[in-house]
Structures are given as C-alpha cells and as structure tokens.
Design a protein around this motif. Structure first.
Motif, PDB file in Angstrom:
ATOM      1  N   ILE A   6       9.370   8.815  -9.695  1.00  0.00           N
ATOM      2  CA  ILE A   6       8.326   8.032  -9.039  1.00  0.00           C
ATOM      3  C   ILE A   6       7.519   7.397 -10.171  1.00  0.00           C
ATOM      4  CG2 ILE A   6       6.491   8.098  -7.304  1.00  0.00           C
ATOM      5  CD1 ILE A   6       9.140   9.304  -6.303  1.00  0.00           C
ATOM      6  N   HIS A 172       0.782  -0.994 -11.448  1.00  0.00           N
ATOM      7  CA  HIS A 172       0.062   0.280 -11.386  1.00  0.00           C
ATOM      8  C   HIS A 172       0.356   1.071 -10.111  1.00  0.00           C
ATOM      9  CE1 HIS A 172      -1.910  -1.363 -14.849  1.00  0.00           C
ATOM     10  NE2 HIS A 172      -2.695  -0.316 -14.973  1.00  0.00           N
ATOM     11  N   MET A 174       2.910   3.419  -8.051  1.00  0.00           N
ATOM     12  CA  MET A 174       4.098   4.251  -8.284  1.00  0.00           C
ATOM     13  C   MET A 174       4.976   4.259  -7.045  1.00  0.00           C
ATOM     14  SD  MET A 174       2.445   7.503 -10.193  1.00  0.00           S
ATOM     15  CE  MET A 174       3.547   7.868 -11.537  1.00  0.00           C
ATOM     16  N   THR A 283       7.540  -9.560  -0.572  1.00  0.00           N
ATOM     17  CA  THR A 283       7.797  -8.241   0.011  1.00  0.00           C
ATOM     18  C   THR A 283       6.874  -8.042   1.214  1.00  0.00           C
ATOM     19  OG1 THR A 283       8.049  -7.520  -2.269  1.00  0.00           O
ATOM     20  CG2 THR A 283       8.139  -5.817  -0.586  1.00  0.00           C
ATOM     21  N   GLU A 284       5.589  -8.370   1.000  1.00  0.00           N
ATOM     22  CA  GLU A 284       4.595  -8.245   2.075  1.00  0.00           C
ATOM     23  C   GLU A 284       4.992  -9.141   3.254  1.00  0.00           C
ATOM     24  OE1 GLU A 284       1.921  -6.198   0.757  1.00  0.00           O
ATOM     25  OE2 GLU A 284       1.426  -5.860   2.849  1.00  0.00           O
ATOM     26  N   MET A 287       7.136  -7.608   5.913  1.00  0.00           N
ATOM     27  CA  MET A 287       6.379  -6.848   6.918  1.00  0.00           C
ATOM     28  C   MET A 287       5.796  -7.802   7.951  1.00  0.00           C
ATOM     29  SD  MET A 287       6.416  -3.597   6.031  1.00  0.00           S
ATOM     30  CE  MET A 287       4.978  -2.797   6.754  1.00  0.00           C
TER      31      MET A 287
ATOM     32  N   MET B   1       4.490   5.236   9.317  1.00  0.00           N
ATOM     33  CA  MET B   1       3.987   5.377   7.938  1.00  0.00           C
ATOM     34  C   MET B   1       2.653   6.137   7.941  1.00  0.00           C
ATOM     35  SD  MET B   1       3.630   2.503   4.988  1.00  0.00           S
ATOM     36  CE  MET B   1       2.570   1.381   5.901  1.00  0.00           C
ATOM     37  N   GLN B  19      -0.623  10.827  -6.852  1.00  0.00           N
ATOM     38  CA  GLN B  19       0.751  10.804  -7.385  1.00  0.00           C
ATOM     39  C   GLN B  19       1.532  12.055  -6.992  1.00  0.00           C
ATOM     40  OE1 GLN B  19       0.561  10.403 -11.636  1.00  0.00           O
ATOM     41  NE2 GLN B  19      -0.440   8.411 -11.542  1.00  0.00           N
ATOM     42  N   ALA B  22       2.643  11.932  -3.479  1.00  0.00           N
ATOM     43  CA  ALA B  22       3.773  11.006  -3.302  1.00  0.00           C
ATOM     44  C   ALA B  22       5.072  11.647  -3.783  1.00  0.00           C
ATOM     45  CB  ALA B  22       3.513   9.703  -4.059  1.00  0.00           C
ATOM     46  N   GLU B  23       5.020  12.292  -4.928  1.00  0.00           N
ATOM     47  CA  GLU B  23       6.223  12.908  -5.495  1.00  0.00           C
ATOM     48  C   GLU B  23       6.705  14.062  -4.619  1.00  0.00           C
ATOM     49  OE1 GLU B  23       4.864  13.684  -9.476  1.00  0.00           O
ATOM     50  OE2 GLU B  23       5.462  11.694 -10.154  1.00  0.00           O
ATOM     51  N   TYR B  26       8.347  12.742  -1.573  1.00  0.00           N
ATOM     52  CA  TYR B  26       9.699  12.247  -1.882  1.00  0.00           C
ATOM     53  C   TYR B  26      10.676  13.413  -1.971  1.00  0.00           C
ATOM     54  CZ  TYR B  26      13.557   9.775  -4.016  1.00  0.00           C
ATOM     55  OH  TYR B  26      14.802   9.252  -4.267  1.00  0.00           O
ATOM     56  N   LYS B  31      11.854   8.760   2.213  1.00  0.00           N
ATOM     57  CA  LYS B  31      12.494   7.755   1.349  1.00  0.00           C
ATOM     58  C   LYS B  31      11.453   6.789   0.747  1.00  0.00           C
ATOM     59  CE  LYS B  31      17.028   8.482   1.974  1.00  0.00           C
ATOM     60  NZ  LYS B  31      16.804   9.922   2.254  1.00  0.00           N
ATOM     61  N   VAL B  33       7.706   6.261  -0.619  1.00  0.00           N
ATOM     62  CA  VAL B  33       6.404   6.795  -1.044  1.00  0.00           C
ATOM     63  C   VAL B  33       5.818   5.826  -2.067  1.00  0.00           C
ATOM     64  CG1 VAL B  33       7.055   9.211  -0.694  1.00  0.00           C
ATOM     65  CG2 VAL B  33       7.337   8.205  -2.947  1.00  0.00           C
ATOM     66  N   THR B  34       4.516   5.602  -1.983  1.00  0.00           N
ATOM     67  CA  THR B  34       3.835   4.872  -3.056  1.00  0.00           C
ATOM     68  C   THR B  34       2.512   5.574  -3.320  1.00  0.00           C
ATOM     69  OG1 THR B  34       2.702   3.363  -1.518  1.00  0.00           O
ATOM     70  CG2 THR B  34       4.768   2.587  -2.448  1.00  0.00           C
ATOM     71  N   SER B  35       2.056   5.475  -4.555  1.00  0.00           N
ATOM     72  CA  SER B  35       0.694   5.909  -4.843  1.00  0.00           C
ATOM     73  C   SER B  35       0.083   4.888  -5.781  1.00  0.00           C
ATOM     74  CB  SER B  35       0.674   7.310  -5.455  1.00  0.00           C
ATOM     75  OG  SER B  35       0.881   7.247  -6.833  1.00  0.00           O
ATOM     76  N   ALA B  36      -1.177   4.577  -5.528  1.00  0.00           N
ATOM     77  CA  ALA B  36      -1.830   3.543  -6.331  1.00  0.00           C
ATOM     78  C   ALA B  36      -3.285   3.913  -6.554  1.00  0.00           C
ATOM     79  CB  ALA B  36      -1.741   2.194  -5.619  1.00  0.00           C
ATOM     80  N   ARG B  60       7.296  -1.438   2.032  1.00  0.00           N
ATOM     81  CA  ARG B  60       7.286  -2.865   1.694  1.00  0.00           C
ATOM     82  C   ARG B  60       5.888  -3.456   1.781  1.00  0.00           C
ATOM     83  NH1 ARG B  60      10.066  -5.253   5.890  1.00  0.00           N
ATOM     84  NH2 ARG B  60      10.375  -3.298   6.983  1.00  0.00           N
ATOM     85  N   THR B  61       4.885  -2.608   1.710  1.00  0.00           N
ATOM     86  CA  THR B  61       3.527  -3.149   1.708  1.00  0.00           C
ATOM     87  C   THR B  61       2.750  -2.539   0.547  1.00  0.00           C
ATOM     88  OG1 THR B  61       1.503  -3.451   2.981  1.00  0.00           O
ATOM     89  CG2 THR B  61       2.689  -1.403   3.360  1.00  0.00           C
ATOM     90  N   PHE B  62       2.024  -3.395  -0.162  1.00  0.00           N
ATOM     91  CA  PHE B  62       1.259  -2.940  -1.333  1.00  0.00           C
ATOM     92  C   PHE B  62      -0.214  -3.300  -1.193  1.00  0.00           C
ATOM     93  CE2 PHE B  62       5.525  -4.349  -2.905  1.00  0.00           C
ATOM     94  CZ  PHE B  62       6.075  -3.084  -2.993  1.00  0.00           C
TER      95      PHE B  62
END
Lengths: 401, 187
Positions: A6, A172, A174, A283-284, A287, B1, B19, B22-23, B26, B31, B33-36, B60-62
């Motif tokens: 990750i 930034h 993960m 990518t967005e 959605m 989600m 983090q 998220a780990e 996973y 399948k 996971v994100t962490s920010a 697929r969303t940030f």
C-alpha cells in the motif's frame, strides 16, 4: 508471487526508477514531489540502488546534470513539480533537442502567483511544446508501470518522457500497488544504448551553433541545418505513438496490466455522452459516469493517457459517433480555453466531426473535484447542447462574478 | 464503500493510523483501500485530518470525504474547534479518545458513540513519543470493536506489516487492551 504494497504515488514513482536501475539521479526538493527523490536518496545511501545521486542548487542544474549524464551513456531520472519544472524550462528544450531519453516524474502542482502548493496541471501543460513525450497517470499502479514503460519508449525513440501525476491527490494518497518482479523488468527493458557517446577517448563537439542551411562538416559529410533537425524531433514524437502502443501491449503481456496505450475508455460502447480528461480527474469521471448511468444517462469516459504526441487518430475513433463531449481539465490556456479541449476539437475538425464539445476548467490550485459535481456538470451541458449550444466554457465550482 | 475520517493534531499519528487501517483492510481481503492525509502543509499541534476509504472493489475516487461513516477523534479538545459532527453521516459512528464512558458523553445526535481512555492505555503500554501518549493504535482497537469493519486479527497483521518486531508487539498488546475496554452507546 505478487508483491502488493500500500503506497503513495511518490513511492510508486521511486520504485519504478529503482526497478529500471537508474544510474544517475539529480533533484532539488519541491512539494509535492520531494518524497520521490528522498526515497531514492535513502536507497542510494544504504547501497540498495547503485546510482550516483547528485545534489545541486536548482532545478535548472538538475536538468543540466541529467543531460550531461545521459550524454555520457547513463540512465537518468529526476522528479519535480510546479516552479521547479518551470525553472527547468530552458533545459527541457535542450534535453529534447539533444534527443536524450531522460525520464522525469512531474508531480503536478499549480503555478504562482499567488503561491499554491496544491494540485493542478498548469505546470506540465506549460511545458507542452518542449518536445517531451507527456503521459498522464490515473492511479498509483499506473505510475510505477508507466515509469518502467517510459524508459523503454524514451530509449527507443530517443526522446525524453515526462510521467505526470496529480500532486497530493495521487502523490500523497496510499493505495494498493503491485511491484513488478525486478528480473522481469530487466527482461522488458533492454540496456540503454546512447545514440552518441561522449568520452575522453573520442572527443567531439555536441550541439554547436548551427546554421539555417545544411552544410558539410570537416569530413565533407552534408549535415542537417537547424530546421531539418527540428523536423526530425517532430517526426520522432509523431512516430513514438506506435512505440507507446507496442510498449503498453508488451507490458500487459508480461505483467498482466494494460493501461491503454495512447488513451483508455470506460463504458463507451453505448454512450450518449463522453466525459474526457487526463490523470486523476478522469478516474473521478468514471465514478461520475456510473452516477449518470444510475440516473438513466448513458455516459462513458475517455482518459487521454498520452498528451504529447497527441492521440489524434485514437481521439477521432473514440468520439466519432458520440452526440456530446464534455472535457474536464485542470489547466487553462489563458485567453482561450483548456489545452486538452482545444486539442480534442482540433483533432475532430480534421475528420469532419461536428459534435458539440463543452469545456470545464476544474480543480485549479487543489480545489476539490467530486464525482457528483462532474455528473451535475455533464447534466447541465446535455441540457445546453439539447438547446443548441455547441460550445461552452465553464469554471467548475468557481466564483465568476 | 466505507469512509473513515480521522481527527487529531499534527504529531499524534493520525496519518499512520489511517494507513494502518487501510493496510489491515487490504490484508482482510478488501480490494480497494486508500488512505490520505489532509492535502497540504502539516504543523505539529495543529488540527488535521486523515482519511481511509475501504471497498470491495478498487477505489476510483480521490476527492475529500464529505461525510464519513466513521469519525475517529484522537484529541477531544478538537470539539468546538473543528466541525467533527459535520464530518459524520447521519447514523454513523463516532469514536472518541476520552476518559468518559460512552453513556457519559454529552454529545447528542443521530449516531452511535464508542469511547476509550486511549491516552491511559497508551501510557500503560509505554506507547509514548517525546513524552506524549500515542493514542492512534488504541483507537484502531476501538474502531474494530465498535464497527466490526476490520477484525482485531487483521489489525494485528497490519501492525506487524508496518512496524518492527518490538514495536509491533507493544502496539498489539495495547490494541487488544483497547478492544476489551471500549465502551459503546448505540445511536
């Protein structure tokens, strides 16, 4: 066995460079790219990567080091953002003009004034005409895979490659990334063969003042003038599309991941409207397409992966039978429109495609872009197109009074 | 989600907690996971947030999380400074590091609350950084107990993945204690 970690986009870029066994790295730290070369500096210090890490006083010197090292036959890597990239501008031209296969990770960030450390793509778009290949990544897996592909493309066509990805949003954040097997990367990427080797045993004058016309050198061989060399650079970039596509296909065969060559599509087959973009905004948009479909609008997405050379034919193919196109992008060509929108329209013109194209400038200086907002924008464009409005520029989520 | 937002201050291990969650998720088989972190500059002691998204499919969303399913508060002094309740979905789950039991917490609203004296747990297990208790690992235990989203077993695996042997063992001990001592008030 697959090795998934990750990791951030910056770690992914650093891993890509490591797997390509880069030999010289030079960088000057700038947010949000800093941790790319910080990670590499650690590996070099611990002896985990046999590379020369050259510290300099500015990004201009960074690119000068990259040019010099590449000229003497080393595989080189660097990373930067925003003002760092702009400060390199003169040397970016020099790298492309010298036909050196340098790979640069551009961690996209807005440009001052006023200061912003946050994401948009104005920095790399401002370098569009330097003669570099530009590839935009949509997630962290694509970043590691694209850095590896970038070396094979660059070293085959002798053009530098900029691997662009959105600052903070990807750099930034993960997410799971599969690290390719190191030996498989070695099989995929042959050793770098420089077109010219500068060495003390074979001294030569590279890139001297050149005249407008062709002329004979000391051995009596007729040599190119400036313009002939410029045409060769243009020809190389135009020709690199086949190499990009083949590289992507070969990579998919070996590693099982196909990022789409020049562009990628999402639910386009039956689409009545296509959303287009580059990087994480695309990518967005996938959605947003899902949201639109839930509401009965058959939406799809075209993600432009390679921006230079521009995928002229692929764009024509992707948009040929679509009634409406909406382009979302994180840059503005001041006094005109978004750079991507202008390029898409120009490509369609040559094929006689008259589809309405609406342009949304979004997410400048890190302003958040949500899928629901992209979906709503698309709905409003569809209404305007139904009312006969063929083109329209909108600044998404922005005070415009 | 599933969306989790972490509220804390710079230096409290907010980003690391996001983090590790998220780990661990996973490792449990999710399948996507994100962490920010909050995007931008970080300063020690200043309020900040981090986020974790967990999904069965790749994410697929940030964009920034508007309203999370779970809000974790590492520092109760942030109530009144940050709009913590505004970051939570109706019917969501609010997890607070506080000496109060969940029933004693005076916050009212349409959500469940779980609490733990995470600072006391951190001190008991010597999870200290520069003299301050590191409450992030104990709060992961609270999250597991109150939400069931990621199991204690997989959080332990996540901690082992992230930390070296000695540090992992202490953190796992604190995680288990936190899990046992969590108090919950259903909303």
């Amino acid at each position: 066995m697959s090795n998934v970690q990750i990791m951030t986009g910056n770690s992914a870029a650093a891993w890509g460079a490591k797997l390509c066994k880069v030999q010289v790295v030079s960088a000057y730290p700038i947010t949000p790219s800093t941790s790319v070369t910080e990670t590499i500096a650690n590996w070099v210090e611990r002896g985990e990567l046999k590379a020369e890490y050259v510290r300099v006083e500015s990004e201009h010197s960074v690119m000068t080091v990259c040019i010099s090292a590449s000229t003497v036959g080393a595989r080189v890597f660097t990373s930067t953002s925003s003002h760092g990239l702009l400060y390199m501008h003169e040397q970016l031209h020099w790298a492309a003009g010298s036909r050196l296969p340098i790979v640069l990770a551009c961690v996209n960030r807005g440009v001052g004034a006023p200061w912003s450390i946050f994401n948009d793509q104005q920095d790399s778009i401002a370098q569009r005409d330097t003669g570099w290949i530009q590839i935009y990544c949509r997630d962290n897996q694509e970043i590691i895979d694209t850095v590896i592909q970038a070396y094979r493309i660059a070293e085959q066509v002798y053009c530098p490659v900029m691997v662009c990805y959105d600052g903070f949003v990807l750099s930034h954040t993960m997410m799971p990334v599969e690290i390719p097997d190191a030996e498989a990367v070695c099989r995929f990427l042959p050793p770098y063969k420089p077109h010219t080797i500068l060495s003390p045993e074979d001294p030569r004058n590279i890139n001297p003042v050149i005249f407008p016309w062709q002329r004979r050198d000391a051995e009596g061989v007729l040599r190119d003038g400036y313009m002939d060399m410029r045409w060769k650079l243009q020809h190389a970039l135009e020709g690199s599309r086949d190499v990009v596509v083949k590289t992507c296909r070969d990579y998919a065969e070996l590693f099982g991941r196909d990022h789409g060559g020049m562009l990628w599509t999402y639910k386009t087959d039956d689409a009545e409207v296509l959303l287009a973009g580059m990087g994480s905004i695309a990518t967005e948009a996938t959605m947003a397409a899902d949201l639109l479909r839930e509401g009965g609008i058959r939406a799809g997405v075209v993600g432009i992966r390679v921006y230079r050379p521009f995928p002229r034919e692929e764009v024509r193919e992707a948009f040929r039978n679509i009634p409406a196109i909406v382009v979302f992008e994180k840059n503005i060509s001041y006094g005109y429109e978004g750079a991507l929108c202008a390029d898409i329209k120009a490509a369609l013109y040559g094929a006689g495609i008259q589809t309405p194209v609406h342009n949304y400038i979004a997410g400048l200086g890190g302003r958040d872009v949500k899928a629901s907002e992209l979906a709503e924008a698309t709905r409003s464009s569809l209404a305007a197109i139904a009312a006969g409005k063929k083109e329209q520029q909108t600044w998404l989520n922005c005070v415009t009074e | 989600m599933h969306e989790v937002i972490w509220h804390g201050r710079g230096g409290q291990g907010v980003v690391i907690a996001a983090q590790i969650l998220a780990e661990s998720a996973y490792l449990q088989g999710f399948k996507g996971v994100t962490s920010a972190p909050t995007f931008g500059p970080e300063r020690r002691g200043a309020p900040l947030t981090a986020s974790t998204r967990i999904s069965d499919a790749p994410i697929r969303t940030f964009s920034q999380i508007e309203r999370a399913d779970i809000a974790v508060v590492l520092d109760p002094s942030l109530f009144g400074i940050v709009d913590i309740l505004g970051s939570l979905k109706p019917g969501g789950l609010l997890l607070i590091n506080t000496p109060q039991k969940a029933d004693e917490v005076e916050i009212q609203g349409c959500f469940s609350i779980a609490t733990l004296d995470a600072a006391a747990v951190a001190i008991r297990f010597h999870l200290l950084k520069e003299g301050a208790p590191m409450v992030n690992t104990p709060m992961l235990g609270v999250l597991s107990k109150a939400s069931g989203l990621v199991s204690l077993d997989h959080l332990e695996k996540g901690l082992k993945w992230k930390l070296s042997g000695g540090a992992a063992a202490t953190n796992i001990a604190a995680l288990r204690a936190a899990y046992e001592e969590t108090s919950i008030r259903k909303g």
